[in-house]
Design an enzyme around this catalytic site. Sequence first.
Site, PDB file in Angstrom:
ATOM      1  N   ASN A 106       0.855  -1.193   0.000  1.00 31.23           N
ATOM      2  CA  ASN A 106       0.000   0.000   0.000  1.00 31.23           C
ATOM      3  C   ASN A 106       0.886   1.236   0.000  1.00 31.23           C
ATOM      4  OD1 ASN A 106      -2.419   1.621   0.418  1.00 31.23           O
ATOM      5  ND2 ASN A 106      -1.786   1.842   2.552  1.00 31.23           N
ATOM      6  N   HIS A 108       0.854   5.197   1.228  1.00 31.26           N
ATOM      7  CA  HIS A 108       0.092   6.023   2.173  1.00 31.26           C
ATOM      8  C   HIS A 108       0.753   7.394   2.285  1.00 31.26           C
ATOM      9  CE1 HIS A 108      -2.587   6.817   5.534  1.00 31.26           C
ATOM     10  NE2 HIS A 108      -1.552   7.369   6.141  1.00 31.26           N
ATOM     11  N   ASP A 140      -1.003  -5.653   6.286  1.00 28.89           N
ATOM     12  CA  ASP A 140      -1.387  -6.729   7.211  1.00 28.89           C
ATOM     13  C   ASP A 140      -2.858  -6.535   7.577  1.00 28.89           C
ATOM     14  OD1 ASP A 140      -1.495  -4.736   9.095  1.00 28.89           O
ATOM     15  OD2 ASP A 140       0.234  -5.414  10.257  1.00 28.89           O
ATOM     16  N   ASP A 144      -3.068   0.401   8.038  1.00 27.76           N
ATOM     17  CA  ASP A 144      -1.792   1.122   7.878  1.00 27.76           C
ATOM     18  C   ASP A 144      -0.746   0.706   8.923  1.00 27.76           C
ATOM     19  OD1 ASP A 144      -2.961   2.514   5.746  1.00 27.76           O
ATOM     20  OD2 ASP A 144      -3.701   4.089   7.047  1.00 27.76           O
TER      21      ASP A 144
HETATM   22  C1  GAR Z   1      -2.529   8.917  -2.734  1.00 29.01           C
HETATM   23  O1  GAR Z   1      -2.010  10.090  -2.151  1.00 29.01           O
HETATM   24  C2  GAR Z   1      -2.397   7.752  -1.773  1.00 29.01           C
HETATM   25  O2  GAR Z   1      -1.263   7.818  -0.964  1.00 29.01           O
HETATM   26  C3  GAR Z   1      -3.648   7.935  -0.946  1.00 29.01           C
HETATM   27  O3  GAR Z   1      -4.638   8.253  -1.898  1.00 29.01           O
HETATM   28  C4  GAR Z   1      -4.032   9.028  -2.939  1.00 29.01           C
HETATM   29  C5  GAR Z   1      -4.459   8.460  -4.279  1.00 29.01           C
HETATM   30  O4  GAR Z   1      -4.063   9.321  -5.293  1.00 29.01           O
HETATM   31  N1  GAR Z   1      -3.964   6.755  -0.216  1.00 29.01           N
HETATM   32  C6  GAR Z   1      -4.455   6.786   1.032  1.00 29.01           C
HETATM   33  O5  GAR Z   1      -4.730   7.816   1.620  1.00 29.01           O
HETATM   34  C7  GAR Z   1      -4.660   5.428   1.655  1.00 29.01           C
HETATM   35  N2  GAR Z   1      -4.931   5.540   3.041  1.00 29.01           N
HETATM   36  P1  GAR Z   1      -4.162   8.896  -6.831  1.00 29.01           P
HETATM   37  O6  GAR Z   1      -5.561   8.272  -7.028  1.00 29.01           O
HETATM   38  O7  GAR Z   1      -4.014  10.180  -7.572  1.00 29.01           O
HETATM   39  O8  GAR Z   1      -3.060   7.907  -7.121  1.00 29.01           O
END
Ligand code: GAR
Length: 194
Positions: A106, A108, A140, A144
């Site tokens: 993932n 984050h 896991d 997160d």
């Molecule tokens: C990204 O910043 C990613 O890290 C976050 O969503 C965004 C997706 O951007 N993920 C989370 O917050 C997961 N908890 P994208 O659709 O432009 O790739």
Amino acid sequence: MISVVVLISGSGSNLLTLLQKSENPLYPAKIVAVGSDKDAPGLEHAELYEVDTFVVNPEKSASKEKWAETLLANVLHHQPDLVVLAGFMKILPANFVRALKGKLINIHPSLLPDFKGAHAVRDALAAGSAKTGVTIHYVDEGVDTGEIIVQSEVMIEQGDTELSLHERIKKTEHELLASTIEQLAYKQLPATRP
Ligand code: GAR
């Protein structure tokens, strides 16, 4: 060459970077399918690159576990070596996570363990932090909490809004995700598992 399934829920800018990278025959990962929990705008990137897509909406399943089973069947159909959550905003139940142990990562938008959850950028700003960043980790059964593979810092600037900061974080994410997948493909990273 490794096969990668990417799961998204949003605009898919990380996905787009991976699709662009995998156009280069020297890049060691091929995106074989893109899945989502909804009709996410980012699925258009996959369609443009003629990559298979699938949508498994949790609202159409009898339970979260049933939804995850169907999602898993769609993922496994493509026989991936690696499954990447790139802005996939649904929490995956244990049956999904266990079936992909060691193959599920993932990205984050914070320096975990700081600012877990769905509003990491907003939370870092609200906390008045001087810096935040990006974490790529194995998934896991917690939220997160999986073993961290790599992190990169992003400084918070005077006057940053959630949007401006998130845009800057995403630039770091794009590079870090592409290079981490490359390194995983070459097995340059320790083969530790959650
Ligand atoms: C990204 O910043 C990613 O890290 C976050 O969503 C965004 C997706 O951007 N993920 C989370 O917050 C997961 N908890 P994208 O659709 O432009 O790739």
